[in-house]
Motif scaffolding. Structure first.
Motif, PDB file in Angstrom:
ATOM      1  N   THR A  91       0.861  -1.181   0.000  1.00 37.64           N
ATOM      2  CA  THR A  91       0.000   0.000   0.000  1.00 37.64           C
ATOM      3  C   THR A  91       0.902   1.237   0.000  1.00 37.64           C
ATOM      4  N   ARG A  92       0.268   2.406  -0.103  1.00 41.13           N
ATOM      5  CA  ARG A  92       1.047   3.654  -0.130  1.00 41.13           C
ATOM      6  C   ARG A  92       1.865   3.802   1.156  1.00 41.13           C
ATOM      7  N   LEU A  93       1.325   3.265   2.259  1.00 44.34           N
ATOM      8  CA  LEU A  93       2.031   3.388   3.545  1.00 44.34           C
ATOM      9  C   LEU A  93       3.374   2.660   3.524  1.00 44.34           C
ATOM     10  N   THR A 123       4.190  13.000  -3.178  1.00 41.55           N
ATOM     11  CA  THR A 123       4.887  11.777  -2.730  1.00 41.55           C
ATOM     12  C   THR A 123       4.079  11.056  -1.648  1.00 41.55           C
ATOM     13  N   ASN A 124       4.008   9.739  -1.784  1.00 38.21           N
ATOM     14  CA  ASN A 124       3.254   8.935  -0.815  1.00 38.21           C
ATOM     15  C   ASN A 124       4.118   8.439   0.333  1.00 38.21           C
ATOM     16  N   PRO A 125       3.514   8.149   1.471  1.00 36.67           N
ATOM     17  CA  PRO A 125       2.100   8.357   1.781  1.00 36.67           C
ATOM     18  C   PRO A 125       1.853   9.848   1.988  1.00 36.67           C
ATOM     19  N   TRP A 150      -7.787  14.890  -3.564  1.00 40.81           N
ATOM     20  CA  TRP A 150      -8.389  15.557  -4.730  1.00 40.81           C
ATOM     21  C   TRP A 150      -8.391  14.621  -5.948  1.00 40.81           C
ATOM     22  N   LEU A 151      -7.347  13.791  -6.083  1.00 39.62           N
ATOM     23  CA  LEU A 151      -7.349  12.812  -7.172  1.00 39.62           C
ATOM     24  C   LEU A 151      -8.457  11.777  -6.944  1.00 39.62           C
ATOM     25  N   ASP A 152      -8.616  11.348  -5.701  1.00 41.67           N
ATOM     26  CA  ASP A 152      -9.677  10.366  -5.392  1.00 41.67           C
ATOM     27  C   ASP A 152     -11.058  10.981  -5.634  1.00 41.67           C
ATOM     28  N   THR A 154     -11.706  13.304  -7.815  1.00 37.58           N
ATOM     29  CA  THR A 154     -11.876  13.359  -9.272  1.00 37.58           C
ATOM     30  C   THR A 154     -12.294  11.995  -9.803  1.00 37.58           C
ATOM     31  N   ARG A 155     -11.692  10.945  -9.217  1.00 35.25           N
ATOM     32  CA  ARG A 155     -12.057   9.585  -9.646  1.00 35.25           C
ATOM     33  C   ARG A 155     -13.518   9.280  -9.297  1.00 35.25           C
ATOM     34  N   LEU A 156     -13.942   9.684  -8.096  1.00 34.37           N
ATOM     35  CA  LEU A 156     -15.334   9.452  -7.685  1.00 34.37           C
ATOM     36  C   LEU A 156     -16.291  10.178  -8.645  1.00 34.37           C
ATOM     37  N   GLU A 178      -7.683  10.163   4.582  1.00 32.07           N
ATOM     38  CA  GLU A 178      -6.338   9.783   4.119  1.00 32.07           C
ATOM     39  C   GLU A 178      -6.329   9.522   2.606  1.00 32.07           C
ATOM     40  N   HIS A 179      -5.254   9.938   1.911  1.00 28.52           N
ATOM     41  CA  HIS A 179      -5.056   9.462   0.533  1.00 28.52           C
ATOM     42  C   HIS A 179      -4.493   8.055   0.677  1.00 28.52           C
ATOM     43  N   GLY A 180      -5.404   7.137   0.991  1.00 28.65           N
ATOM     44  CA  GLY A 180      -4.992   5.770   1.288  1.00 28.65           C
ATOM     45  C   GLY A 180      -6.240   4.937   1.543  1.00 28.65           C
ATOM     46  N   LEU A 221      -8.869   2.069  -7.538  1.00 30.15           N
ATOM     47  CA  LEU A 221      -8.518   2.466  -8.902  1.00 30.15           C
ATOM     48  C   LEU A 221      -7.024   2.698  -9.105  1.00 30.15           C
ATOM     49  N   GLY A 222      -6.374   3.387  -8.150  1.00 28.71           N
ATOM     50  CA  GLY A 222      -4.945   3.653  -8.280  1.00 28.71           C
ATOM     51  C   GLY A 222      -4.165   2.350  -8.412  1.00 28.71           C
ATOM     52  N   PHE A 223      -4.555   1.338  -7.623  1.00 27.78           N
ATOM     53  CA  PHE A 223      -3.835   0.057  -7.650  1.00 27.78           C
ATOM     54  C   PHE A 223      -4.087  -0.685  -8.954  1.00 27.78           C
ATOM     55  N   ILE A 225      -4.566   0.747 -11.858  1.00 28.59           N
ATOM     56  CA  ILE A 225      -3.716   1.408 -12.866  1.00 28.59           C
ATOM     57  C   ILE A 225      -2.267   0.955 -12.667  1.00 28.59           C
ATOM     58  N   TYR A 226      -1.852   0.946 -11.403  1.00 26.29           N
ATOM     59  CA  TYR A 226      -0.501   0.502 -11.045  1.00 26.29           C
ATOM     60  C   TYR A 226      -0.234  -0.910 -11.598  1.00 26.29           C
ATOM     61  N   ALA A 227      -1.224  -1.793 -11.438  1.00 20.45           N
ATOM     62  CA  ALA A 227      -1.048  -3.182 -11.894  1.00 20.45           C
ATOM     63  C   ALA A 227      -0.853  -3.227 -13.406  1.00 20.45           C
ATOM     64  N   CYS A 231       2.771   2.354 -12.519  1.00 21.70           N
ATOM     65  CA  CYS A 231       2.714   3.676 -11.870  1.00 21.70           C
ATOM     66  C   CYS A 231       1.365   4.304 -12.198  1.00 21.70           C
ATOM     67  N   THR A 232       1.031   5.394 -11.510  1.00 22.36           N
ATOM     68  CA  THR A 232      -0.030   6.283 -12.006  1.00 22.36           C
ATOM     69  C   THR A 232       0.643   7.636 -12.171  1.00 22.36           C
ATOM     70  N   GLU A 233       0.309   8.358 -13.193  1.00 17.10           N
ATOM     71  CA  GLU A 233       1.021   9.613 -13.444  1.00 17.10           C
ATOM     72  C   GLU A 233       0.147  10.725 -14.028  1.00 17.10           C
TER      73      GLU A 233
HETATM   74  C1  LIG Z   1      -0.450   5.983  -6.621  1.00 16.61           C
HETATM   75  C2  LIG Z   1      -1.502   6.788  -6.015  1.00 16.61           C
HETATM   76  O1  LIG Z   1      -1.387   7.254  -4.903  1.00 16.61           O
HETATM   77  C3  LIG Z   1      -2.714   7.001  -6.765  1.00 16.61           C
HETATM   78  O2  LIG Z   1      -2.741   6.917  -7.997  1.00 16.61           O
HETATM   79  O3  LIG Z   1      -3.764   7.252  -6.118  1.00 16.61           O
END
Ligand SMILES: CC(=O)C(=O)O
Ligand SMILES: NC(=O)C1=CN([C@@H]2O[C@H](COP(=O)(O)OP(=O)(O)OC[C@H]3O[C@@H](n4cnc5c(N)ncnc54)[C@H](O)[C@@H]3O)[C@@H](O)[C@H]2O)C=CC1
Length: 314
Positions: A91-93, A123-125, A150-152, A154-156, A178-180, A221-223, A225-227, A231-233
């Motif tokens: 995880t990010r932690l 940068t995580n976490p 904010w990314l989460d 946007t995803r929602l 948490e962003h987690g 979702l982040g995981f 994309i990672y898979a 990475c997510t970018e």
């Molecule tokens: C990697 C990450 O923290 C994300 O895409 O949400």
């Protein structure tokens, strides 16, 4: 007329840093971009490549490389360093030990170099590193921001928008905490033009909104994309660009970002994702929501996770 060039320094020109640089360039958000990376050859190559792209943009932008300590004139310093990609199942932690060490070596150098702008941490976490940067920098809390949820959020909004066939900008829903893994959607404050989201969802889809499934899909979702790509970018690059734009324009728009709390939500000295108003000086105001009992519990759980990890910092 104000002719001062807006300067953004990106520290860590890897996947996220390079994509953020490209987003800032494409959206014409600043006049000067400065890249910093341990791998100076790669950073310089990115600067040259981005400078080629800049020739196609309507505005003028210079892209250079420097050391992190050469930052006294920088307005926003974006931290996107990492010690290596997450392995499957992490995880990010799990990034904390390596990223905290890197950040511990960079921020004091920047403060010695006279930095007095705004730190923006991806940068995580993310929440724990945001708190660490606040501590190491000694800057007022208004000048230290994490990209947070904010990314989460946007995803929602994107996922709800797909189901509802309504533009994501028209959906007022967001993630808190948490962003987690302990993040959660604030359903009690979610609406489309004032109509409760569940009512709109039922009306437009003929189905009940499955809150848990929606929250899980955003969290995962982040995981996913990672898979697929390691990475997510691009998503986080958009987040970084949007936060920088709102700071530079002094929009006073409220975004769900990681802020240091000072009594808000009954919490002190923790960075966590909450709605906050952005001005040119950084966080101008943290917005305190009236949360329902289950949301208060989830928020408290997120605070606990972040506190437990802050305690592990060097
Ligand atoms: C990697 C990450 O923290 C994300 O895409 O949400
Ligand atoms: N907050 C969010 O929503 C998101 C956060 N992230 C996080 O962003 C971070 C970066 O991810 P990637 O770009 O994929 O990693 P990456 O490994 O591609 O890039 C990291 C860069 O940092 C550089 N670096 C390491 N130590 C340094 C130092 N002391 N000084 C200067 N540069 C240094 C490395 O050389 C590398 O180029 C990770 O912690 C990742 O989890 C990624 C996506 C979304």
């Amino acid at each position: 007329m104000n002719t001062k060039a807006r300067k953004v320094m990106i520290i860590g020109a890897g996947n996220v840093g390079a994509s953020a640089a490209y987003a800032l360039l494409n959206q014409n958000i600043c006049e000067e971009l400065i890249l910093v990376d341990l791998n100076k050859t790669r950073a310089e190559a990115h600067a040259q490549d981005l400078s080629d792209a800049a020739a196609y943009m309507p505005g003028m932008m210079t892209i250079t490389c420097r050391d992190a300590s050469d930052c006294a004139d920088v307005d926003i310093a974006v931290i996107t360093v990492s010690g290596g990609a997450l392995k499957p199942g992490q995880t990010r932690l799990d990034e904390l030990k390596s990223t905290a060490k890197i950040v511990h070596s960079i921020v004091p150098q920047m403060m010695a170099g006279g930095f007095n702008g705004i730190f923006l941490i991806a940068t995580n976490p993310c929440d724990i590193i945001t708190w660490q940067v606040w501590q190491l920098s000694g800057l007022p809390r208004s000048q230290v921001i994490g990209t947070g949820v904010w990314l989460d959020t946007t995803r929602l909004r994107r996922k709800l928008a797909q189901d509802l066939d309504i533009g994501a900008q028209s959906i007022d829903a967001f993630i808190l905490g948490e962003h987690g893994d302990s993040q959660f959607p604030v359903w009690s404050h979610s609406s489309v033009y004032g109509s409760p989201i569940e009512q709109v969802y039922r009306h437009r889809t003929g189905r009940e909104l499955d809150r848990q499934a929606m929250a899980d899909s955003v969290r995962k979702l982040g995981f996913e994309i990672y898979a697929g790509k390691g990475c997510t970018e691009y998503g986080i690059a958009g987040t970084i660009a949007e936060i920088c734009r709102n700071v530079f324009t002094g929009s006073h728009r409220a975004l769900a970002i990681s802020c240091i709390l000072d009594g808000e939500y009954g919490v002190n000295g923790v960075a966590i994702g909450v709605p906050a108003v952005l001005a040119q000086s950084g966080v101008q105001q943290v917005i305190e929501l009236q949360l329902e009992a289950d949301e208060q519990e989830k928020f408290a759980r997120s605070v606990e996770v972040i506190k437990a990890n802050i305690a592990l910092l060097p």
